[in-house]
Design an enzyme around this catalytic site. Structure first.
Site, PDB file in Angstrom:
ATOM      1  N   HIS A  50      37.978  13.400  24.894  1.00 22.54           N
ATOM      2  CA  HIS A  50      36.965  12.484  25.419  1.00 22.54           C
ATOM      3  C   HIS A  50      37.579  11.712  26.579  1.00 22.54           C
ATOM      4  O   HIS A  50      38.792  11.470  26.612  1.00 22.54           O
ATOM      5  CB  HIS A  50      36.531  11.490  24.345  1.00 22.54           C
ATOM      6  CG  HIS A  50      35.693  12.084  23.261  1.00 22.54           C
ATOM      7  ND1 HIS A  50      34.738  11.360  22.598  1.00 22.54           N
ATOM      8  CD2 HIS A  50      35.663  13.325  22.712  1.00 22.54           C
ATOM      9  CE1 HIS A  50      34.149  12.119  21.690  1.00 22.54           C
ATOM     10  NE2 HIS A  50      34.705  13.317  21.743  1.00 22.54           N
ATOM     11  N   GLU A  52      37.621   8.563  27.291  1.00 24.92           N
ATOM     12  CA  GLU A  52      38.356   7.355  26.892  1.00 24.92           C
ATOM     13  C   GLU A  52      39.737   7.696  26.336  1.00 24.92           C
ATOM     14  O   GLU A  52      40.718   7.025  26.675  1.00 24.92           O
ATOM     15  CB  GLU A  52      37.571   6.570  25.820  1.00 24.92           C
ATOM     16  CG  GLU A  52      36.206   6.115  26.257  1.00 24.92           C
ATOM     17  CD  GLU A  52      35.074   7.051  25.848  1.00 24.92           C
ATOM     18  OE1 GLU A  52      33.995   6.546  25.505  1.00 24.92           O
ATOM     19  OE2 GLU A  52      35.279   8.286  25.888  1.00 24.92           O
ATOM     20  N   CYS A  83      36.507   7.004  19.776  1.00 23.43           N
ATOM     21  CA  CYS A  83      37.037   6.331  20.967  1.00 23.43           C
ATOM     22  C   CYS A  83      37.133   4.821  20.744  1.00 23.43           C
ATOM     23  O   CYS A  83      38.082   4.184  21.202  1.00 23.43           O
ATOM     24  CB  CYS A  83      36.186   6.659  22.185  1.00 23.43           C
ATOM     25  SG  CYS A  83      36.336   8.407  22.655  1.00 23.43           S
TER      26      CYS A  83
END
Length: 145
Positions: A50, A52, A83
């Site tokens: 992801h 993040e 996240c």
């Protein structure tokens, strides 16, 4: 703040060009971007890739510490629970996001853990790139059937 979100949005466009879910992130320390990333789950075949998570890893490497106490994170979509937990663990103090995620609402969890949250910055642009991406994906799926 809008300048940093513009940086995150630029990362989202990079993801979009790679046919990744268009989410971008930047991490800022003392008014300077120290890390940038965008989703790479499909490219890396990694469920953890992801925006993040990748940005947090880059920021930690850049400053030489996993504690990102003086850092702020800007992301185009409200963080998911995974996240959000990484943000809390990295001790990031503030999160700013564009589009809300009605499914997870992990910003409530961030607030509970004393992370300052600012929502809706460049909201329309962030929503549009996501809607356009999923519309294209649905169109492709229907034409393959």
């Amino acid at each position: 703040m809008v300048n940093f979100m513009a940086g995150a949005f630029k990362e989202a466009r990079k993801a979009d060009k790679k046919e990744e879910v268009p989410i971008g992130c930047v991490i800022v320390k003392k008014g300077k971007i120290i890390a940038r990333a965008h989703n790479l789950r499909e490219s890396k075949k990694d469920p953890m890739a992801h925006a993040e998570i990748l940005a947090i890893q880059k920021a930690a490497k850049k400053i030489g510490d996993w504690r990102l106490n003086e850092c702020e994170l800007y992301v185009t979509l409200e963080p998911c629970p995974m996240c959000a937990w990484a943000i809390i663990q990295a001790r990031i103090q503030k999160v700013t996001f564009g589009a809300s995620d009605p499914t997870h609402k992990a910003s409530k969890w961030l607030k509970k853990h004393k992370v300052k949250v600012n929502a809706g910055v460049l909201k329309e642009e962030c929503q549009k790139i996501l809607k356009d991406f999923f519309k294209r994906r649905r169109t492709r799926t229907r034409t393959r059937s």
